[in-house]
Design an enzyme around this catalytic site. Structure first.
Site, PDB file in Angstrom:
ATOM      1  N   TYR A 130       0.831  -1.222   0.000  1.00  0.00           N
ATOM      2  CA  TYR A 130       0.000   0.000   0.000  1.00  0.00           C
ATOM      3  C   TYR A 130       0.855   1.259   0.000  1.00  0.00           C
ATOM      4  CZ  TYR A 130      -4.065  -2.903   0.238  1.00  0.00           C
ATOM      5  OH  TYR A 130      -5.030  -3.818  -0.092  1.00  0.00           O
TER       6      TYR A 130
ATOM      7  N   GLN B 296     -15.702   2.442  -5.614  1.00  0.00           N
ATOM      8  CA  GLN B 296     -14.996   1.286  -5.060  1.00  0.00           C
ATOM      9  C   GLN B 296     -13.518   1.614  -4.916  1.00  0.00           C
ATOM     10  OE1 GLN B 296     -16.521  -2.620  -7.034  1.00  0.00           O
ATOM     11  NE2 GLN B 296     -16.760  -0.988  -8.540  1.00  0.00           N
ATOM     12  N   ASN B 297     -13.115   2.722  -5.518  1.00  0.00           N
ATOM     13  CA  ASN B 297     -11.695   3.062  -5.572  1.00  0.00           C
ATOM     14  C   ASN B 297     -11.211   3.611  -4.237  1.00  0.00           C
ATOM     15  OD1 ASN B 297     -11.863   2.318  -8.228  1.00  0.00           O
ATOM     16  ND2 ASN B 297     -12.021   4.406  -9.002  1.00  0.00           N
ATOM     17  N   VAL B 298      -9.945   3.405  -3.990  1.00  0.00           N
ATOM     18  CA  VAL B 298      -9.340   3.894  -2.735  1.00  0.00           C
ATOM     19  C   VAL B 298      -8.489   5.133  -3.007  1.00  0.00           C
ATOM     20  CG1 VAL B 298      -9.460   1.637  -1.616  1.00  0.00           C
ATOM     21  CG2 VAL B 298      -7.401   2.233  -2.934  1.00  0.00           C
TER      22      VAL B 298
ATOM     23  N   HIS C  65     -14.671   1.078  -0.193  1.00  0.00           N
ATOM     24  CA  HIS C  65     -13.566   0.175   0.147  1.00  0.00           C
ATOM     25  C   HIS C  65     -12.413   0.876   0.836  1.00  0.00           C
ATOM     26  CE1 HIS C  65     -15.117  -2.598  -3.297  1.00  0.00           C
ATOM     27  NE2 HIS C  65     -15.757  -2.819  -2.160  1.00  0.00           N
TER      28      HIS C  65
ATOM     29  N   SER D 178     -15.554  -3.912 -13.319  1.00  0.00           N
ATOM     30  CA  SER D 178     -15.881  -5.241 -13.861  1.00  0.00           C
ATOM     31  C   SER D 178     -17.041  -5.862 -13.108  1.00  0.00           C
ATOM     32  CB  SER D 178     -14.652  -6.150 -13.728  1.00  0.00           C
ATOM     33  OG  SER D 178     -14.374  -6.345 -12.333  1.00  0.00           O
TER      34      SER D 178
HETATM   35  C1  BV8 Z   1     -17.572  -8.724   2.257  1.00  0.00           C
HETATM   36  C2  BV8 Z   1      -9.561  -2.544  -1.547  1.00  0.00           C
HETATM   37  C3  BV8 Z   1     -18.856  -9.519   4.080  1.00  0.00           C
HETATM   38  C4  BV8 Z   1      -8.316  -3.337  -1.729  1.00  0.00           C
HETATM   39  C5  BV8 Z   1     -11.180  -4.024  -2.505  1.00  0.00           C
HETATM   40  C6  BV8 Z   1     -17.529 -15.643  -3.972  1.00  0.00           C
HETATM   41  C7  BV8 Z   1     -18.454 -15.092  -4.824  1.00  0.00           C
HETATM   42  C8  BV8 Z   1     -18.894 -13.781  -4.664  1.00  0.00           C
HETATM   43  C9  BV8 Z   1     -18.394 -12.991  -3.615  1.00  0.00           C
HETATM   44  C10 BV8 Z   1     -17.460 -13.538  -2.778  1.00  0.00           C
HETATM   45  C11 BV8 Z   1     -17.017 -14.855  -2.944  1.00  0.00           C
HETATM   46  N1  BV8 Z   1     -16.108 -15.107  -1.986  1.00  0.00           N
HETATM   47  C12 BV8 Z   1     -15.956 -13.996  -1.200  1.00  0.00           C
HETATM   48  C13 BV8 Z   1     -16.777 -13.042  -1.678  1.00  0.00           C
HETATM   49  C14 BV8 Z   1     -16.940 -11.681  -1.148  1.00  0.00           C
HETATM   50  C15 BV8 Z   1     -15.778 -10.815  -1.620  1.00  0.00           C
HETATM   51  C16 BV8 Z   1     -15.729 -10.778  -3.117  1.00  0.00           C
HETATM   52  O1  BV8 Z   1     -16.573 -10.141  -3.748  1.00  0.00           O
HETATM   53  N2  BV8 Z   1     -14.737 -11.441  -3.695  1.00  0.00           N
HETATM   54  C17 BV8 Z   1     -14.619 -11.443  -5.158  1.00  0.00           C
HETATM   55  C18 BV8 Z   1     -13.142 -11.324  -5.547  1.00  0.00           C
HETATM   56  C19 BV8 Z   1     -15.234 -12.735  -5.681  1.00  0.00           C
HETATM   57  N3  BV8 Z   1     -16.071  -9.516  -1.097  1.00  0.00           N
HETATM   58  C20 BV8 Z   1     -15.598  -9.156   0.104  1.00  0.00           C
HETATM   59  O2  BV8 Z   1     -14.856  -9.814   0.779  1.00  0.00           O
HETATM   60  C21 BV8 Z   1     -16.104  -7.811   0.602  1.00  0.00           C
HETATM   61  N4  BV8 Z   1     -16.558  -7.937   1.952  1.00  0.00           N
HETATM   62  O3  BV8 Z   1     -18.125  -9.457   1.485  1.00  0.00           O
HETATM   63  O4  BV8 Z   1     -17.912  -8.605   3.588  1.00  0.00           O
HETATM   64  C22 BV8 Z   1     -18.035 -10.564   4.761  1.00  0.00           C
HETATM   65  C23 BV8 Z   1     -17.612 -10.292   6.032  1.00  0.00           C
HETATM   66  C24 BV8 Z   1     -16.885 -11.273   6.689  1.00  0.00           C
HETATM   67  C25 BV8 Z   1     -16.563 -12.493   6.070  1.00  0.00           C
HETATM   68  C26 BV8 Z   1     -16.970 -12.723   4.736  1.00  0.00           C
HETATM   69  C27 BV8 Z   1     -17.702 -11.752   4.089  1.00  0.00           C
HETATM   70  C28 BV8 Z   1     -14.987  -6.778   0.594  1.00  0.00           C
HETATM   71  C29 BV8 Z   1     -14.526  -6.509  -0.803  1.00  0.00           C
HETATM   72  C30 BV8 Z   1     -13.596  -5.306  -0.794  1.00  0.00           C
HETATM   73  C31 BV8 Z   1     -12.218  -5.750  -1.141  1.00  0.00           C
HETATM   74  N5  BV8 Z   1     -11.372  -4.587  -1.346  1.00  0.00           N
HETATM   75  N6  BV8 Z   1     -10.446  -2.933  -2.611  1.00  0.00           N
HETATM   76  C32 BV8 Z   1      -7.391  -2.580  -2.600  1.00  0.00           C
HETATM   77  O5  BV8 Z   1      -7.811  -1.673  -3.366  1.00  0.00           O
HETATM   78  O6  BV8 Z   1      -6.195  -2.921  -2.479  1.00  0.00           O
HETATM   79  S1  BV8 Z   1     -11.951  -4.644  -3.891  1.00  0.00           S
HETATM   80  C33 BV8 Z   1     -11.120  -4.132  -5.302  1.00  0.00           C
HETATM   81  O7  BV8 Z   1     -11.896  -4.619  -6.413  1.00  0.00           O
HETATM   82  C34 BV8 Z   1     -11.068  -2.642  -5.541  1.00  0.00           C
HETATM   83  O8  BV8 Z   1     -11.771  -1.892  -4.585  1.00  0.00           O
HETATM   84  C35 BV8 Z   1     -11.745  -2.489  -6.882  1.00  0.00           C
HETATM   85  O9  BV8 Z   1     -12.318  -1.257  -7.093  1.00  0.00           O
HETATM   86  C36 BV8 Z   1     -12.719  -3.536  -6.763  1.00  0.00           C
HETATM   87  C37 BV8 Z   1     -13.510  -3.903  -7.941  1.00  0.00           C
HETATM   88  O10 BV8 Z   1     -12.653  -3.960  -9.041  1.00  0.00           O
HETATM   89  P1  BV8 Z   1     -12.924  -2.913 -10.225  1.00  0.00           P
HETATM   90  O11 BV8 Z   1     -12.884  -1.559  -9.641  1.00  0.00           O
HETATM   91  O12 BV8 Z   1     -14.167  -3.298 -10.929  1.00  0.00           O
HETATM   92  O13 BV8 Z   1     -11.634  -3.104 -11.102  1.00  0.00           O
HETATM   93  P2  BV8 Z   1     -11.355  -4.282 -12.120  1.00  0.00           P
HETATM   94  O14 BV8 Z   1      -9.895  -4.267 -12.404  1.00  0.00           O
HETATM   95  O15 BV8 Z   1     -12.005  -5.541 -11.629  1.00  0.00           O
HETATM   96  O16 BV8 Z   1     -12.144  -3.853 -13.447  1.00  0.00           O
HETATM   97  C38 BV8 Z   1     -11.693  -2.725 -14.164  1.00  0.00           C
HETATM   98  C39 BV8 Z   1     -12.795  -2.362 -15.149  1.00  0.00           C
HETATM   99  O17 BV8 Z   1     -12.451  -1.130 -15.772  1.00  0.00           O
HETATM  100  C40 BV8 Z   1     -12.977  -3.374 -16.267  1.00  0.00           C
HETATM  101  O18 BV8 Z   1     -14.361  -3.509 -16.538  1.00  0.00           O
HETATM  102  C41 BV8 Z   1     -12.299  -2.710 -17.476  1.00  0.00           C
HETATM  103  O19 BV8 Z   1     -12.950  -3.029 -18.691  1.00  0.00           O
HETATM  104  C42 BV8 Z   1     -12.518  -1.259 -17.164  1.00  0.00           C
HETATM  105  N7  BV8 Z   1     -11.499  -0.358 -17.705  1.00  0.00           N
HETATM  106  C43 BV8 Z   1     -10.154  -0.527 -17.704  1.00  0.00           C
HETATM  107  N8  BV8 Z   1      -9.570   0.571 -18.260  1.00  0.00           N
HETATM  108  C44 BV8 Z   1     -10.582   1.432 -18.578  1.00  0.00           C
HETATM  109  C45 BV8 Z   1     -11.808   0.846 -18.223  1.00  0.00           C
HETATM  110  N9  BV8 Z   1     -12.996   1.445 -18.424  1.00  0.00           N
HETATM  111  C46 BV8 Z   1     -12.974   2.671 -18.986  1.00  0.00           C
HETATM  112  N10 BV8 Z   1     -11.844   3.309 -19.354  1.00  0.00           N
HETATM  113  C47 BV8 Z   1     -10.640   2.721 -19.164  1.00  0.00           C
HETATM  114  N11 BV8 Z   1      -9.508   3.367 -19.545  1.00  0.00           N
END
Ligand code: BV8
Length: 227
Positions: free
Chosen positions: A53, A86-88, A104, A172
């Site tokens: 971080y 969702q961004n930090v 987040h 995403s």
């Molecule tokens: C919780 C901080 C309750 C960290 C982040 C199984 C199935 C479903 C869910 C789960 C599962 N197992 C566990 C879970 C829950 C889990 C989860 O969702 N996991 C996922 C991976 C499956 N979630 C959690 O744990 C959450 N808490 O559920 O609490 C709980 C309590 C106790 C016990 C259990 C549960 C907490 C989630 C928060 C995690 N922290 N961020 C850090 O930043 O270091 S999440 C992280 O992903 C970021 O915040 C980020 O913003 C977020 C989402 O990602 P995106 O922002 O969408 O980014 P990504 O790269 O994925 O996509 C980029 C997009 O931009 C693409 O679409 C691309 O096409 C587009 N793009 C790229 N360039 C451009 C563009 N668009 C336009 N212009 C461009 N130039």
């Protein structure tokens, strides 16, 4: 005044030079989120987590908001705008948005490990082992890790439910419960989504495929001129 919610993910900051997570060169493609963004990672190797971080926070101090962030801030001239992100990073705030809801956490803040309400502004400074909160416990990044509860969900859901227009940019929709928030948009609201690619066609949203820094200003221009 019409209400707008801008729901953003890492893609809105990509053209500022910040890596996304799941694109081919994304952070979770290069590093294991289990080793860096979970409470288990923190208890196993806090120095590694702090350095991950610290590096991102240093980089944040060297980049600027892009045209997408600036266009979103301009919407406040004519609309009641809530940014739900969702961004930090702080690029929405630095572009001039005044109502930003972080789901987040925030990279430029530290948090006490004994009192999660004790939050300190960091600017772009590092956190190292031995940096203690006023109550004497180790400071950690004020980031919501996987497995931790998300902040401001109710506030975010209420804002999206009440919105006349919902613009989703650069996510995403892979991370829950944040991704589920877009389903709170009303049937009557105008719903637009901007991203480079999509895992699945977003029901009810008009998808504009392309870069945020090009497409978001165009959408904002249309809305500001009454379209
Ligand atoms: C919780 C901080 C309750 C960290 C982040 C199984 C199935 C479903 C869910 C789960 C599962 N197992 C566990 C879970 C829950 C889990 C989860 O969702 N996991 C996922 C991976 C499956 N979630 C959690 O744990 C959450 N808490 O559920 O609490 C709980 C309590 C106790 C016990 C259990 C549960 C907490 C989630 C928060 C995690 N922290 N961020 C850090 O930043 O270091 S999440 C992280 O992903 C970021 O915040 C980020 O913003 C977020 C989402 O990602 P995106 O922002 O969408 O980014 P990504 O790269 O994925 O996509 C980029 C997009 O931009 C693409 O679409 C691309 O096409 C587009 N793009 C790229 N360039 C451009 C563009 N668009 C336009 N212009 C461009 N130039």
């Amino acid at each position: 005044m019409e209400k707008i919610v801008l729901f953003s993910g890492a893609g809105i900051s990509a053209e500022s030079g910040l890596k996304t997570f799941r694109d081919p060169d994304g952070l979770w493609k290069r590093y294991s989120l289990e080793d860096l963004a979970t409470p288990g990672a923190w208890s196993r190797n806090p120095s590694l987590v702090l350095e991950f971080y610290n590096a991102r926070r240093r980089q944040l101090g060297e980049v600027e908001p892009n045209a997408a962030h600036r266009a979103v801030a301009e919407l406040e001239e004519q609309f009641a705008v809530t940014v739900v992100t969702q961004n930090v990073d702080d690029l929405h705030e630095r572009a001039g948005s005044t109502n930003v809801v972080h789901l987040h956490g925030q990279l430029n803040q530290a948090r006490s490990t004994m009192d999660s309400d004790l939050i300190l502004d960091l600017g772009f400074r590092d956190i190292v082992l031995g940096d203690l909160c006023p109550k004497g416990s180790q400071l950690r990044p004020n980031i919501v890790w996987f497995g931790e509860n998300v902040n401001n969900l109710e506030v975010a859901a209420a804002a999206i439910e009440a919105a006349d227009k919902v613009l989703v940019v650069g996510t995403s929709l892979s991370v829950y419960p944040a991704a589920g928030l877009i389903h709170h948009a009303s049937a009557q609201a105008e719903k637009v989504m901007v991203s480079m690619d999509l895992d699945s066609e977003p029901q009810r949203f008009t998808w504009l495929q392309g870069k945020a820094a090009e497409l978001v200003p165009a959408v904002v221009e249309t809305w500001l001129s009454g379209g």
